[in-house]
Design an enzyme around this catalytic site. Structure first.
Site, mmCIF file in Angstrom:
data_model
loop_
_atom_site.group_PDB
_atom_site.id
_atom_site.type_symbol
_atom_site.label_atom_id
_atom_site.label_comp_id
_atom_site.label_asym_id
_atom_site.label_seq_id
_atom_site.Cartn_x
_atom_site.Cartn_y
_atom_site.Cartn_z
ATOM 1 N N ALA A 114 72.200 18.165 -22.211
ATOM 2 C CA ALA A 114 73.126 16.775 -22.596
ATOM 3 C C ALA A 114 73.892 17.387 -22.222
ATOM 4 O O ALA A 114 74.748 19.155 -22.425
ATOM 5 C CB ALA A 114 73.304 16.904 -24.439
ATOM 6 N N GLY B 144 59.310 20.680 -12.137
ATOM 7 C CA GLY B 144 58.998 21.413 -13.735
ATOM 8 C C GLY B 144 59.645 22.766 -14.023
ATOM 9 O O GLY B 144 60.518 23.039 -14.799
ATOM 10 N N ASP C 270 55.873 23.077 -9.508
ATOM 11 C CA ASP C 270 55.558 22.507 -11.132
ATOM 12 C C ASP C 270 54.304 22.652 -11.703
ATOM 13 O O ASP C 270 53.331 23.753 -10.967
ATOM 14 C CB ASP C 270 55.740 20.856 -11.313
ATOM 15 N N LYS D 89 58.809 11.249 -27.593
ATOM 16 C CA LYS D 89 59.418 12.266 -26.838
ATOM 17 C C LYS D 89 58.245 12.015 -25.579
ATOM 18 O O LYS D 89 57.500 12.217 -26.153
ATOM 19 C CB LYS D 89 59.542 13.602 -27.701
ATOM 20 N N THR E 260 74.841 21.587 -27.652
ATOM 21 C CA THR E 260 73.489 21.547 -27.920
ATOM 22 C C THR E 260 72.990 19.432 -27.684
ATOM 23 O O THR E 260 74.152 18.382 -27.566
ATOM 24 C CB THR E 260 73.148 21.821 -28.725
ATOM 25 N N SER E 261 72.336 19.449 -27.454
ATOM 26 C CA SER E 261 71.536 17.502 -26.934
ATOM 27 C C SER E 261 71.813 17.451 -28.568
ATOM 28 O O SER E 261 71.261 17.973 -29.476
ATOM 29 C CB SER E 261 70.268 17.536 -26.802
ATOM 30 N N ARG F 195 74.121 30.176 -20.493
ATOM 31 C CA ARG F 195 73.236 29.106 -19.434
ATOM 32 C C ARG F 195 75.012 27.618 -19.462
ATOM 33 O O ARG F 195 74.451 27.083 -20.187
ATOM 34 C CB ARG F 195 72.049 28.684 -20.099
ATOM 35 N N HIS G 198 53.866 12.740 -18.466
ATOM 36 C CA HIS G 198 54.448 12.907 -18.795
ATOM 37 C C HIS G 198 55.894 12.469 -18.823
ATOM 38 O O HIS G 198 56.080 12.133 -17.138
ATOM 39 C CB HIS G 198 54.860 14.223 -19.739
ATOM 40 N N HIS H 100 59.145 14.837 -4.991
ATOM 41 C CA HIS H 100 60.092 15.943 -6.301
ATOM 42 C C HIS H 100 61.184 16.516 -4.815
ATOM 43 O O HIS H 100 62.704 16.649 -5.754
ATOM 44 C CB HIS H 100 59.422 16.802 -6.822
HETATM 45 FE FE LIG Z 1 55.532 17.292 -11.201
#
Ligand SMILES: [Fe+2]
Length: 558
Positions: A411, A301, A153, A37, A521-522, A490, A12, A134
């Site tokens: 965003a 993640g 992650d 996506k 918002t995005s 947030r 991904h 990372h």
């Molecule tokens: Fe990763």
């Protein structure tokens, strides 16, 4: 040194970034350009965008760094886990693992794909261990000379959680917890159980959690004895092609996607989030103990879990926290691109990341040409911030397309949908008319940095919307549309020198309303990537219930 950093795993979020002498010039995820996506294909479009922006040819690059180990490393780990029973051996699991290996091996881990697309290059191609990439991505952008560095992650080649000590531009590896003892896997498996997309929709579970009640026991799948997590990987992976394993046997049937959410599913979300928060705290405590640091860098993640991040910061465990905003795998490119410094024995260039406006921008002339092509009626504004503030104060839902696109999942005032946070109904209006998404997912506020202390319990520098914290009780009714059911928000704290136009807009809205906060918002429809080009923005605008589009200096209304 002119380097290209890539994330390409076929899993991904493929991405690319380019850096010259340690300075990030441009970064973009493939999904924004391909419009698929979480696009996992080779990031050819993203690479081309990087090269075009920097005006360099592929043969001018010094390094091309992939944020993954060579394909055999993942496969060998999988084979060892099959033998040891840590990866349930079944036809589908072996087939998937082998297919992934054969495909990546055939492509030279991406090296051959690069040559196919861009021709031969003298650049050195290197593979960087996934968690190291990372770790670099967060430590090198933290501005901290010394810090504990934690990566959590789903999985790297073999890693699930790792702890590092960043010091003087170097990273010392201290600990790795191997996959499948993975907090990311745990969260993803329950995300699937709850009827959402694993490794994508974890934040829906986080948003749902406060609607649940304590009481669901997850001890069959995870233990937190001695403060450190132990996940039952085999029990969560199962023998089929989907995650989930034994969850349904213990907790009842999985939720059908898009179906009504019964209270028992909300209670499971509550338990999952609670475990995640406690597990993250345990990992952080170990990292701080091992390094003797009180500064912390996070990536991976699971570090997108803004609730867990906020709790770590408010726990008093750390003095400073930096979460690399593209914490998921798209951000691996940001680490890979700097890895060549370690490769040649030099120190990493460590700087404080203040913004992630690393994508493409469009001049007014280009935007006007697109508007004319589509024969749209538009107005050129004299004062963009002032006119937009008027629209927001009048309750309009506004698409906002300005400047360079953000890198990472949020965003931050370049490709945003904006609205008035004072209207308690606005959350529902934007959800129903624009985002077509689930009712429980909270929207976030952008606020002037200097106003954060007025609205938030702890006024933290939070430029990336990645730390959740409590809204002051007396302010919750002032900005109800961006206050979650548990009283948190947030926030994005906006500074004048970081994004002058966005700052002016929020300030102008504050002058009209007394509230220097807007809902952000995005700019995308549900399930689609955030808009990238003016055409994307116009298409999305006319496919939704937005009232106005501010694109460059132009206003388009319906
Ligand atoms: Fe990763």
């Amino acid at each position: 040194m002119l380097n290209l950093g890539l994330n390409y795993s076929q899993m991904h979020d493929s991405s690319a970034c380019i850096a010259r002498d340690g300075e990030l010039l441009f970064a973009v995820a493939e999904e924004r350009l391909s419009r698929v996506k979480h696009d996992a294909r080779f990031p050819a479009l993203a690479i081309k965008a990087c090269l075009d922006f920097a005006r360099v040819r592929p043969d001018q690059l010094d390094y091309i760094a992939f944020g993954w180990s060579p394909p055999r490393a993942t496969y060998l780990h999988d084979l060892a886990d099959f033998v040891r029973g840590r990866f349930p051996i079944s036809y589908l699991n072996v087939l998937n693992s082998t297919r992934q290996f054969v495909s990546m091996q055939h492509q030279g881990g991406g090296q051959r794909r690069f040559v196919q697309h861009f021709g031969q290059t003298k650049a050195r191609m290197i593979f960087v261990d996934h968690h190291l990439a990372h770790a670099i991505s967060t430590y090198a952008n933290s501005g901290f000379d010394e810090a504990a560095v934690v990566v959590v992650d789903g999985r790297g080649a073999w890693e699930a959680t790792s702890i590092w000590h960043g010091r003087n531009g170097k990273l010392e590896h201290l600990l790795t917890i191997p996959w499948p003892n993975s907090l990311g896997l745990f969260y993803a498996a329950f995300t699937e159980y709850l009827g959402f997309q694993p490794y994508s929709d974890e934040w829906k579970v986080m948003g749902l959690a406060p609607y649940g009640q304590p009481g669901v026991n997850l001890h069959d799948f995870v233990s937190l004895d001695h403060g450190f997590y132990q996940v039952d990987g085999p029990g969560l992976i199962g023998r089929g092609s989907n995650l989930g394993g034994r969850i349904a046997q213990r907790l009842g049937p999985k939720r059908v996607p898009e179906s009504e959410i019964e209270s028992r599913y909300k209670d499971v979300a509550f338990a999952v989030q609670s475990v995640c928060e406690r597990a993250m705290k345990g990992i952080v405590e170990m990292a701080l103990k091992k390094t003797g640091c009180r500064k912390l860098c996070l990536a991976g993640g699971v570090a997108l879990n803004s609730k867990a991040n906020g709790l770590i910061l408010s726990s008093g465990l750390v003095d400073n926290l930096f979460v690399q905003p593209a914490a998921s795998d798209d951000g691996v490119a940001l680490g890979a691109v700097l890895a060549p410094y370690l490769e040649v024995g030099e120190r990493l260039p460590v700087t404080r990341m203040r913004q992630v406006y690393l994508g493409a921008a469009y001049e007014d002339a280009e935007i006007e040409k697109v508007l004319r092509t589509y024969k749209l009626r538009f107005t050129q504004l004299g004062n963009v911030a002032s006119s937009t503030a008027d629209l927001l104060a009048a309750g309009k839902i506004v698409g906002w397309f300005q400047g360079r696109m953000e890198f990472g999942p949020r965003a931050l005032g370049s490709r945003s949908i904006l609205a008035d946070p004072r209207d308690a109904e606005m959350n529902g209006k934007v959800n129903n008319a624009v985002k077509f998404r689930e009712w429980w997912r909270p929207f976030a506020p952008s606020m002037l940095a200097e106003a954060a202390g007025e609205f938030m319990e702890s006024a933290t520098d939070s430029p990336f919307m990645i730390l959740a914290s409590a809204v002051k009780p007396e302010k919750r009714s002032v900005i109800p549309a961006v206050t979650h059911v548990d009283g948190t928000a947030r926030p994005q704290t906006v500074e004048k020198d970081v994004n002058p136009l966005y700052y002016q807009l929020i300030k102008a809205f504050g002058q009209r309303t007394g509230v220097p906060v807007i809902m952000n918002t995005s700019f995308n429809l549900r399930g689609e990537p955030i808009v990238s080009t003016p055409t994307d923005a116009i298409r999305t605008f006319f496919s939704s219930g937005m009232d106005a589009l501010i694109i460059g200096s132009f206003l388009v209304e319906k």
